[in-house]
Motif scaffolding. Structure first.
Motif, PDB file in Angstrom:
ATOM      1  N   ARG A  53       0.837  -1.536   0.211  1.00 18.39           N
ATOM      2  CA  ARG A  53       0.176  -0.065   0.161  1.00 18.39           C
ATOM      3  C   ARG A  53       1.019   1.083   0.367  1.00 18.39           C
ATOM      4  NH1 ARG A  53      -2.658  -2.662   4.371  1.00 18.39           N
ATOM      5  NH2 ARG A  53      -1.969  -1.586   5.174  1.00 18.39           N
ATOM      6  N   ALA A  54       1.885   1.096   0.739  1.00 19.31           N
ATOM      7  CA  ALA A  54       3.010   2.600   0.733  1.00 19.31           C
ATOM      8  C   ALA A  54       3.419   2.706  -0.636  1.00 19.31           C
ATOM      9  CB  ALA A  54       3.987   2.080   1.881  1.00 19.31           C
ATOM     10  N   LEU A  55       4.219   1.893  -0.673  1.00 17.47           N
ATOM     11  CA  LEU A  55       4.696   1.400  -2.480  1.00 17.47           C
ATOM     12  C   LEU A  55       3.316   2.016  -3.234  1.00 17.47           C
ATOM     13  CD1 LEU A  55       6.997  -1.932  -2.597  1.00 17.47           C
ATOM     14  CD2 LEU A  55       7.481   0.645  -2.448  1.00 17.47           C
ATOM     15  N   THR A  56       2.780   1.647  -3.423  1.00 11.05           N
ATOM     16  CA  THR A  56       1.599   2.099  -4.238  1.00 11.05           C
ATOM     17  C   THR A  56       1.288   3.428  -4.265  1.00 11.05           C
ATOM     18  OG1 THR A  56       0.160   0.235  -4.235  1.00 11.05           O
ATOM     19  CG2 THR A  56      -0.817   1.864  -5.475  1.00 11.05           C
ATOM     20  N   MET A  57       1.404   3.824  -2.815  1.00 10.82           N
ATOM     21  CA  MET A  57       0.785   5.579  -2.618  1.00 10.82           C
ATOM     22  C   MET A  57       1.997   6.437  -3.469  1.00 10.82           C
ATOM     23  SD  MET A  57      -0.194   5.831   1.540  1.00 10.82           S
ATOM     24  CE  MET A  57      -1.548   5.260   1.821  1.00 10.82           C
ATOM     25  N   LEU A  58       3.160   5.487  -3.568  1.00 12.53           N
ATOM     26  CA  LEU A  58       4.268   6.906  -4.189  1.00 12.53           C
ATOM     27  C   LEU A  58       4.209   6.625  -5.611  1.00 12.53           C
ATOM     28  CD1 LEU A  58       6.985   5.252  -1.713  1.00 12.53           C
ATOM     29  CD2 LEU A  58       6.489   7.437  -2.039  1.00 12.53           C
ATOM     30  N   GLU A  59       4.248   5.456  -5.803  1.00  5.75           N
ATOM     31  CA  GLU A  59       3.899   5.356  -7.425  1.00  5.75           C
ATOM     32  C   GLU A  59       2.703   6.250  -7.777  1.00  5.75           C
ATOM     33  OE1 GLU A  59       5.126   0.820  -7.406  1.00  5.75           O
ATOM     34  OE2 GLU A  59       3.367   1.008  -7.970  1.00  5.75           O
ATOM     35  N   ARG A  60       1.830   5.992  -7.601  1.00  7.43           N
ATOM     36  CA  ARG A  60       0.585   6.406  -8.391  1.00  7.43           C
ATOM     37  C   ARG A  60       0.708   8.990  -8.119  1.00  7.43           C
ATOM     38  NH1 ARG A  60      -4.521   4.231  -4.743  1.00  7.43           N
ATOM     39  NH2 ARG A  60      -5.227   2.065  -6.392  1.00  7.43           N
ATOM     40  N   ALA A  61       1.436   8.594  -6.878  1.00  9.11           N
ATOM     41  CA  ALA A  61       2.209  10.190  -7.271  1.00  9.11           C
ATOM     42  C   ALA A  61       2.908  10.495  -7.981  1.00  9.11           C
ATOM     43  CB  ALA A  61       2.153  10.775  -5.414  1.00  9.11           C
ATOM     44  N   ASN A  62       3.647   9.528  -8.667  1.00  4.50           N
ATOM     45  CA  ASN A  62       4.480   9.308  -9.692  1.00  4.50           C
ATOM     46  C   ASN A  62       6.025  10.440  -8.490  1.00  4.50           C
ATOM     47  OD1 ASN A  62       5.753   8.982 -12.553  1.00  4.50           O
ATOM     48  ND2 ASN A  62       5.361  10.427 -12.751  1.00  4.50           N
ATOM     49  N   PHE A  63       6.267   9.612  -7.486  1.00  2.00           N
ATOM     50  CA  PHE A  63       6.984  10.140  -6.819  1.00  2.00           C
ATOM     51  C   PHE A  63       7.884   7.995  -6.441  1.00  2.00           C
ATOM     52  CE2 PHE A  63       7.979  11.246  -1.961  1.00  2.00           C
ATOM     53  CZ  PHE A  63       9.007  11.199  -2.550  1.00  2.00           C
ATOM     54  N   LYS A  64       9.671   8.928  -7.369  1.00  2.00           N
ATOM     55  CA  LYS A  64      10.203   7.581  -7.520  1.00  2.00           C
ATOM     56  C   LYS A  64      11.155   7.830  -6.428  1.00  2.00           C
ATOM     57  CE  LYS A  64       9.570   4.953 -11.358  1.00  2.00           C
ATOM     58  NZ  LYS A  64      10.231   4.771 -12.882  1.00  2.00           N
ATOM     59  N   GLN A  65      11.118   7.377  -4.923  1.00  2.00           N
ATOM     60  CA  GLN A  65      12.085   7.504  -4.079  1.00  2.00           C
ATOM     61  C   GLN A  65      13.848   7.991  -4.546  1.00  2.00           C
ATOM     62  OE1 GLN A  65      11.196   9.166  -0.793  1.00  2.00           O
ATOM     63  NE2 GLN A  65      13.244   8.628  -0.084  1.00  2.00           N
ATOM     64  N   ASP A 134      16.295   8.245 -12.378  1.00  3.05           N
ATOM     65  CA  ASP A 134      15.665   6.979 -12.301  1.00  3.05           C
ATOM     66  C   ASP A 134      15.903   6.268 -10.956  1.00  3.05           C
ATOM     67  OD1 ASP A 134      13.184   4.796 -11.985  1.00  3.05           O
ATOM     68  OD2 ASP A 134      13.135   4.790 -14.365  1.00  3.05           O
ATOM     69  N   PRO A 135      15.038   5.450 -10.136  1.00  6.76           N
ATOM     70  CA  PRO A 135      16.455   4.377  -8.741  1.00  6.76           C
ATOM     71  C   PRO A 135      16.047   3.774 -10.166  1.00  6.76           C
ATOM     72  CG  PRO A 135      13.478   4.935  -8.286  1.00  6.76           C
ATOM     73  CD  PRO A 135      14.050   6.472  -9.386  1.00  6.76           C
ATOM     74  N   ASP A 136      15.817   3.113 -10.611  1.00  8.04           N
ATOM     75  CA  ASP A 136      15.998   1.681 -11.076  1.00  8.04           C
ATOM     76  C   ASP A 136      17.146   1.697 -12.145  1.00  8.04           C
ATOM     77  OD1 ASP A 136      13.703   0.512  -9.639  1.00  8.04           O
ATOM     78  OD2 ASP A 136      12.306   1.210 -12.025  1.00  8.04           O
ATOM     79  N   LYS A 137      17.583   3.315 -12.559  1.00  5.09           N
ATOM     80  CA  LYS A 137      18.381   3.476 -13.642  1.00  5.09           C
ATOM     81  C   LYS A 137      19.750   3.388 -12.611  1.00  5.09           C
ATOM     82  CE  LYS A 137      15.763   4.197 -17.664  1.00  5.09           C
ATOM     83  NZ  LYS A 137      14.774   5.358 -18.503  1.00  5.09           N
ATOM     84  N   ALA A 138      19.800   3.906 -11.447  1.00  7.04           N
ATOM     85  CA  ALA A 138      20.745   4.236 -10.127  1.00  7.04           C
ATOM     86  C   ALA A 138      22.184   3.274 -10.725  1.00  7.04           C
ATOM     87  CB  ALA A 138      20.246   4.987  -8.859  1.00  7.04           C
ATOM     88  N   MET A 139      22.093   2.549 -11.029  1.00  2.93           N
ATOM     89  CA  MET A 139      23.103   1.427 -10.896  1.00  2.93           C
ATOM     90  C   MET A 139      24.106   1.982 -12.236  1.00  2.93           C
ATOM     91  SD  MET A 139      22.794  -3.083 -11.305  1.00  2.93           S
ATOM     92  CE  MET A 139      22.390  -3.043 -13.590  1.00  2.93           C
TER      93      MET A 139
END
Length: 737
Positions: A53-65, A134-139
Motif C-alpha cells: 500500500r505504501a509503495l502504491t501511494m508513491l507510484e500513484r503520485a509519480n514519486f520515485k524515491q 530514476d532509481p531503477d537506473k541508478a546502478m
C-alpha cells in the motif's frame, strides 16, 4: 491407443511437419519475444500487505524515491576534532559535489543532526546523498561516483572512506550475479551432455534431449516476454527459473521416451512398433508427469503475490513446451533417425548401453527391501523424519545486504555502518498521503512523528522527509534499531506501526499512511506466506490426488504417493534449514549464513519439488501398473517395474542433481539455497523414496494398492488401455462385494 500414442504415431508418419513446425514455433516465439520485449512489474506489485500500500501511494503520485547512498568516513581513534579527519570529510563532500549525478547531498559539517550523521563515539561520519533520476537506473550511474570515493580513500590511507547504498550494492551484486549466471549457463549444457553420453553411449542420442530441452527453454522465454506485456512480471527471476526447470524436465522427458524405445527394440520389436509402444507407454507417462508438474506450479497462482504468479506462468510455459516437444518432435526425430540415433558411439560404453536389462545395483537393494518391507519402511521413514525435524525452527527473510558474499568489501562496509549508525542503511519508510502534505496540520503531525520516534529509543536520526512533485505524498525515512531484518528491527517496526504512528499521524484528519522498507517488506511478505501456505498445499495436493486417481484407477496409490512426496519435501526442507541457518557449512559451500532462509523459497520449493518428485513417481508407477494389468502379481510387478526403470530414473536424477548443483555454486545465497535445496530433494527422492519407501510400501499393501471404490467408477480414466476386467477380480480378492 492413448493420446500420447496417437501423437507419436502422427509425428512419426509426418516427421517433416513435426520437426519444421517445432523449429518454426521455437524460433518464432524467441524472435517475437525479443522484438516486443518484456514489461517489468512495479515495486508495489512485488510487495505485500501494508508495504505494498505504501509503495502504491508513491507510484500513484509519480514519486520515485531516489536511490540513496552514503560514504562512511571512519577512524579508529580520531574524531572530527582531528584536522586529518575533518579534512577527509570535507574532501568527500567536495568530491561528491563535483559528480553530476549526485543530488540532495547532506553535509554533516553543516548540520550534524539532519544533514548527515556523526556516530555517538565520534569515530564515524556518514555523508549521505541521492543519485539523480530514476532509481531503477541508478546502478548505471553509480560507478563514476564509487571511483571518485575510492580516490578519496587513496588520499587518506589512515582512515576508512567507503561507499555503501542501494545503487552501489546493486551494481556489485549484479556484476557478481551476471558473471555467476553466465558460468552456470555455460556449464549446464556440457554437464548434461556428458551424463547423457554415459546414459546412452552415443553422441546423437545424447544431443537429441539437450537440443529439444534447450529449444523449449528458448521458446518459453520468448512466450513469457510476450505474456508480461499483458500481465507484467519479474522477468529476471522467472527467466532463471525457466532455464533451471526447462532443462531438467525437458531432458528427463526425452530420457524416459528414448530409453523405453531402446528397451522395446532390445526385446525384439521392429523400429516402428517399438517407437509406437514407447509413445503409448512412456509417452503417456510423460504426459501425466507433465500435467502433475503443471498442477503443482498452478499452486503458486493462489499465493497472493505477483512474484509467485510470474514464476508460475513462466514454469508452466516451459513445462508445457517440454511436454509438446517430447510427444511430437521427439518421436518424429527418432522415426527419421532410426538406427542412426546410435551414431557417434562412445567406445566400450556405447556397446554396453545397447543392452537394456535390469539394474544390478537396484536389484540387490530391492531384494533386501522386499524381503523385509516393514523394517525398511521403519528405518527409512525414521531417517527422513529426523532429516525433516529442523524445519520446525525455520526462519525466513527477504534478500538484503546480508545475503551478499561476506568477502565483498561493500558487505563489510555495510556491517560497519550498521554498528556505528543502527538502522541507517535500511530505514523504515513512512509514506503519508493527504490533499496537501504542506498544510500546517500535516506538517505538525510529521513533527510529532519525528519527536515520538526519537523518544521511543528504537528509532534514530537522521530522519529525512521528502515530498512528491504534486505535494500529495511525503516519505519520512526513519532508521530502526537492528540490522534491518533481525528481531530487534522487527520489534522497532512494531513500535512504529502500533504505537508511534497511531499516536501522531493517526490523530491528524485527512491523512493516510503506511510503512514500507526492508523490515516492513520482510514482515508483510512472511505474514502473507503464513496465511497462504495452507491454501497452496491443499490446492496442489487436492488436484494431484484427482489426477493420480484418474491415471491409476486406485484410491490407495494417490494417497501413498502424496505421503511419500511430502516426506521427501519435508526432509529437503529440514536439510536446507540445517545447512543455511547455521554456519557449519559456510566454508564447504562458500557462503555466509544470515540465520534465515529467503522468504519466497519455502513455497516455491514445495510446488517445484512436489511436481518434480511426481515425475519419477508417475514414471515408475506407470510401469508397475502396466505389468500388473498384463497379469503380473503386485509383488512381481513392483520388483520388475522398479528394476526396469531404475537405470532411467537414476540417469534422470543425476542430470537434475547436476543441473541444480550448478546453481548451488552461485555466490548469491538465495540462488545457492535454491540449487542445493532442489538437488538434495531430487537425490532423496530418487534413492530413499523410490528405492526403499515406494517398493516397501507397495509390498506391505499388496493388492490393496489397486483398490478403487465402486462409487468412484464415474471418475474418467486417463489410461484407456487399462484392462477393465481386472477391477472385479481385485474387489473379489480383497473381499469387497
Amino acid at each position: 491407443m492413448n493420446l500420447a500414442g496417437r501423437a507419436g504415431r502422427w509425428s512419426a508418419e509426418h516427421w517433416k511437419r513435426a520437426v519444421v513446425g517445432w523449429l518454426a514455433f521455437a524460433v518464432g516465439a524467441m524472435v517475437l519475444g525479443n522484438v516486443v520485449g518484456h514489461v517489468q512489474m512495479a515495486d508495489s506489485q512485488a510487495a505485500s500487505g501494508e508495504a505494498a500500500r505504501a509503495l502504491t501511494m508513491l507510484e500513484r503520485a509519480n514519486f520515485k524515491q531516489p536511490a540513496s547512498e552514503a560514504v562512511l568516513v571512519q577512524a579508529r581513534n580520531d574524531t572530527l576534532r582531528n584536522p586529518v579527519f575533518l579534512s577527509a570529510v570535507s574532501s568527500v563532500v567536495q568530491t561528491l559535489q563535483q559528480q553530476k549525478d549526485v543530488t540532495n547531498l547532506r553535509n554533516p559539517l553543516v548540520d550534524p543532526t539532519r544533514g548527515g550523521a556523526v556516530s555517538r563515539d565520534g569515530h564515524s561520519v556518514l555523508v549521505q546523498f541521492d543519485i539523480r533520476g530514476d532509481p531503477d537506473k541508478a546502478m548505471d550511474k553509480v560507478k563514476p561516483i564509487m571511483d571518485a570515493v575510492a580516490g578519496t580513500q587513496t588520499a587518506f590511507p589512515s582512515l576508512r572512506v567507503e561507499e555503501v547504498g542501494t545503487a552501489s550494492a546493486t551494481y556489485v551484486l549484479d556484476k557478481s550475479f551476471t558473471k555467476d549466471f553466465a558460468n552456470a549457463e555455460k556449464m549446464t549444457i556440457p554437464i548434461t551432455l556428458l551424463i547423457l553420453l554415459a546414459a546412452f553411449g552415443s553422441l546423437v542420442a545424447a544431443c537429441l534431449p539437450v537440443v529439444l530441452a534447450f529449444s523449449a527453454v528458448l521458446a518459453s522465454l520468448g512466450l513469457y516476454a510476450l505474456v508480461t506485456n499483458a500481465y507484467s512480471g519479474d522477468y529476471q527471476t522467472t527467466s532463471s527459473v525457466i532455464l533451471l526447470i526447462g532443462m531438467a524436465v525437458g531432458v528427463d522427458y526425452s530420457l524416459f521416451y528414448i530409453r523405453r524405445e531402446r528397451e522395446e527394440r532390445t526385446g525384439g520389436r521392429e523400429p516402428r512398433p517399438a517407437l509406437l509402444r514407447a509413445a503409448s507407454t512412456s509417452g503417456q507417462a510423460v504426459l501425466i508427469s507433465g500435467l502433475t508438474v503443471l498442477v503443482a506450479m498452478a499452486g503458486m497462482l493462489i499465493a497472493g503475490n505477483k512474484i509467485f504468479t510470474s514464476i508460475a506462468l513462466g514454469t508452466m510455459l516451459v513445462v508445457l513446451c517440454a511436454i509438446v516437444g517430447s510427444l511430437t518432435v521427439l518421436p518424429a526425430a527418432m522415426a527419421k533417425l532410426g538406427d542412426r540415433i546410435d551414431r557417434g558411439r562412445v567406445p566400450y560404453i556405447g556397446r554396453k548401453k545397447q543392452a537394456a536389462g535390469d539394474s544390478r545395483f537396484w536389484g540387490f537393494v530391492l531384494s533386501r527391501v522386499l524381503h523385509r518391507p516393514g523394517i525398511s519402511v521403519a528405518v527409512a521413514g525414521s531417517l527422513l523424519l529426523l532429516a525433516a525435524s529442523p524445519v520446525l525452527s525455520m526462519h525466513t527473510k527477504l534478500p538484503s545486504f546480508t545475503d551478499m558474499r561476506s568477502d565483498l568489501p561493500i558487505v563489510k562496509t555495510y556491517e560497519r555502518v550498521i554498528t556505528a549508525f543502527p538502522g541507517a542503511p535500511t530505514p523504515a519508510e513512512v509514506v503519508i498521503r493527504a490533499d496537501d502534505v504542506r498544510s500546517p496540520a500535516v506538517v505538525a503531525g510529521i513533527g510529532r512523528l519525528e519527536t515520538a520516534a526519537i523518544a521511543s529509543g528504537v528509532m534514530f536520526r537522521p530522519i529525512i522527509v521528502t515530498t512528491s512533485p504534486d505535494h500529495t505524498v511525503s516519505n519520512v525515512s526513519i532508521p530502526l534499531a537492528g540490522n534491518g531484518d533481525n528481531p530487534t528491527s522487527l520489534a522497532a517496526l512494531k513500535t512504529l506501526r502500533q504505537t508511534v504512528l497511531p499516536a501522531t499521524l493517526g490523530q491528524t484528519d485527512g491523512v493516510q499512511y503506511a510503512v514500507t522498507g526492508q523490515t516492513a517488506g520482510t514482515k508483510d511478505f512472511n505474514d502473507l506466506m503464513k496465511q497462504r501456505m495452507g491454501f497452496v498445499i491443499a490446492f496442489v495436493l487436492g488436484l494431484a490426488f484427482v489426477l493420480l486417481l484418474a491415471t491409476f484407477r486406485s484410491i490407495v496409490i494417490p494417497i501413498t504417493a502424496i505421503c511419500l512426496n511430502l516426506l521427501s519435501v519435508g526432509a529437503a526442507y529440514g536439510l536446507l534449514v540445517l545447512i543455511f541457518q547455521h554456519s557449519w557449512a559456510e566454508t564447504l559451500l562458500g557462503f555466509t549464513s544470515n540465520g534465515a532462509i529467503v522468504s519466497w523459497l519455502p513455497m516455491f520449493l514445495f510446488v517445484v519439488l512436489f511436481g518434480l518428485s511426481m515425475d519419477y513417481h508417475v514414471f515408475i508407477l506407470s510401469r508397475i501398473k502396466e505389468l500388473h494389468d498384463n497379469g503380473a502379481t503386485t509383488d512381481d510387478a513392483v520388483s520388475r517395474g522398479i528394476r526396469r526403470t531404475a537405470g532411467t530414473v537414476t540417469s534422470a536424477a543425476i542430470i537434475m542433481v547436476a543441473v541444480f548443483a550448478i546453481f548451488g555454486t552461485l555466490h548469491m545465497v538465495q540462488m545457492k539455497e535454491l540449487g542445493v535445496g532442489l538437488a538434495l530433494a531430487i537425490l532423496i527422492d530418487a534413492t530413499v523414496i523410490r528405492g526403499v519407501m515406494l517398493p516397501a510400501t507397495m509390498k506391505l499393501l499388496g493388492d490393496w494398492n489397486w483398490y478403487m471404490p465402486r462409487w468412484l467408477d464415474w471418475v474418467p480414466s486417463l489410461t484407456p488401455d487399462e484392462s477393465p476386467r481386472r477391477a472385479p477380480e481385485r474387489d473379489k480378492h480383497l473381499g469387497i462385494a
